[in-house]
Design a protein around this motif. Structure first.
Motif, mmCIF file in Angstrom:
data_model
loop_
_atom_site.group_PDB
_atom_site.id
_atom_site.type_symbol
_atom_site.label_atom_id
_atom_site.label_comp_id
_atom_site.label_asym_id
_atom_site.label_seq_id
_atom_site.Cartn_x
_atom_site.Cartn_y
_atom_site.Cartn_z
ATOM 1 N N ARG A 99 0.845 -1.300 0.010
ATOM 2 C CA ARG A 99 0.044 0.115 -0.150
ATOM 3 C C ARG A 99 0.816 1.394 -0.129
ATOM 4 N NH1 ARG A 99 -5.454 -1.355 -0.099
ATOM 5 N NH2 ARG A 99 -5.953 -3.224 0.718
ATOM 6 N N VAL B 86 -3.810 13.986 -2.037
ATOM 7 C CA VAL B 86 -4.302 12.535 -1.658
ATOM 8 C C VAL B 86 -5.058 12.087 -2.772
ATOM 9 C CG1 VAL B 86 -5.801 11.240 -0.118
ATOM 10 C CG2 VAL B 86 -4.172 12.725 0.816
ATOM 11 N N ARG B 87 -5.708 13.043 -3.395
ATOM 12 C CA ARG B 87 -6.764 12.684 -4.535
ATOM 13 C C ARG B 87 -5.882 12.270 -5.686
ATOM 14 N NH1 ARG B 87 -10.498 15.806 -1.653
ATOM 15 N NH2 ARG B 87 -9.751 17.845 -2.380
ATOM 16 N N SER C 76 -4.548 9.108 -5.102
ATOM 17 C CA SER C 76 -5.529 7.923 -5.040
ATOM 18 C C SER C 76 -5.773 7.344 -6.599
ATOM 19 C CB SER C 76 -6.614 8.225 -4.257
ATOM 20 O OG SER C 76 -7.965 7.435 -4.481
ATOM 21 N N TYR D 283 -2.951 5.268 -7.754
ATOM 22 C CA TYR D 283 -2.901 4.000 -7.180
ATOM 23 C C TYR D 283 -4.252 3.571 -6.580
ATOM 24 C CZ TYR D 283 2.054 5.706 -7.359
ATOM 25 O OH TYR D 283 3.264 5.932 -7.752
ATOM 26 N N PRO D 284 -4.962 3.397 -7.524
ATOM 27 C CA PRO D 284 -6.347 3.248 -6.970
ATOM 28 C C PRO D 284 -6.382 1.952 -6.086
ATOM 29 C CG PRO D 284 -6.174 2.774 -9.301
ATOM 30 C CD PRO D 284 -4.876 3.404 -8.797
ATOM 31 N N ASN D 285 -7.430 1.839 -4.917
ATOM 32 C CA ASN D 285 -7.198 0.720 -4.208
ATOM 33 C C ASN D 285 -6.099 0.470 -3.326
ATOM 34 O OD1 ASN D 285 -10.071 0.301 -4.992
ATOM 35 N ND2 ASN D 285 -9.360 -0.573 -6.794
ATOM 36 N N LEU E 144 -4.403 3.216 -2.040
ATOM 37 C CA LEU E 144 -3.531 3.953 -1.043
ATOM 38 C C LEU E 144 -4.721 4.249 0.169
ATOM 39 C CD1 LEU E 144 -2.204 6.877 -1.018
ATOM 40 C CD2 LEU E 144 -4.334 7.935 -1.648
ATOM 41 N N CYS F 124 -5.079 6.881 3.513
ATOM 42 C CA CYS F 124 -4.775 8.176 4.099
ATOM 43 C C CYS F 124 -4.964 8.087 5.381
ATOM 44 C CB CYS F 124 -5.657 9.169 3.203
ATOM 45 S SG CYS F 124 -4.971 10.785 3.888
ATOM 46 N N CYS G 182 -11.202 12.819 2.173
ATOM 47 C CA CYS G 182 -10.035 12.071 1.556
ATOM 48 C C CYS G 182 -9.261 11.043 2.476
ATOM 49 C CB CYS G 182 -9.040 12.829 0.850
ATOM 50 S SG CYS G 182 -8.188 13.702 1.988
ATOM 51 N N GLN H 17 -9.043 8.115 5.267
ATOM 52 C CA GLN H 17 -9.800 6.781 6.009
ATOM 53 C C GLN H 17 -9.642 6.688 7.534
ATOM 54 O OE1 GLN H 17 -7.466 6.180 3.013
ATOM 55 N NE2 GLN H 17 -8.695 4.913 1.709
#
Length: 184
Positions: free
Chosen positions: A7, A103-104, A107, A110-112, A114, A116, A158, A160
């Motif tokens: 990740r 961060v966006r 994201s 690196y989809p799925n 990342l 944060c 953004c 988690q």
């Protein structure tokens, strides 16, 4: 058991909130890799600065495979090739970022992959850290840090996870450990 996919762990928070300390913890305890960022800000003259940053003038900031963001009027550049190399080796990559737009961008790249984490610090504790900064570089921008807090908190969509770094390092570590267990 299936191995966990590597990740990208983005730490977001104001200056003095503890991003560097938490980055070092994740690097040491969980084997995450790091890479220095380019920056136009002045060095604080610490060993941590020398390890974390490549200092340059704005006109010398690389543009190829670099994700840039502005923080406190200085430009920072994240080396994307280093992140990708970490992921290819199967290692997490941890870094501090300046804002939710960065961060966006990560994201989207690196989809799925990342994660944060917002590093929160109570304003009285943060003020104490900033004012006691021996280099003086942070204390001179306390007003801007307060403005950043007011700007950042409303746009935390953004994020988690949140780590409260206002108390002891043991309490902070416990929160980081819980997040890492969820990821692994």
């Amino acid at each position: 058991m299936r191995p966990t996919e590597a990740r990208v762990i983005a730490l977001i928070g104001t200056s003095g909130s503890g991003k560097s300390s938490i980055k070092q913890l994740i690097q040491k305890e969980y084997g995450a890799e790091v890479a220095p960022k380019y920056t136009t800000r002045a060095s604080r003259g610490t060993a941590e600065d020398a390890a974390d940053f490549i200092f340059c003038q704005r006109d010398a900031m690389p543009t190829k495979r670099i994700l840039t963001f502005d923080s406190y009027g200085d430009l920072f550049g994240i080396q994307l090739d280093d992140i990708e190399q970490s992921l290819q080796r199967g290692h997490h990559h941890v870094l501090g970022v300046g804002d939710c737009s960065t961060v966006r961008s990560l994201s989207a790249l690196y989809p799925n992959r990342l994660i944060c984490i917002f590093i929160y610090c109570a304003i009285d504790v943060l003020h104490s850290r900033i004012i006691s900064d021996a280099s003086g570089s942070r204390s001179s921008r306390w007003t801007r840090i307060v403005e950043q807090i007011e700007e950042t908190y409303p746009v935390l969509s953004c994020v988690q996870f949140v780590v409260d770094n206002s108390g002891s390092f043991a309490a902070t570590r416990s929160q980081v450990d819980a997040i890492m267990r969820k990821m692994l």
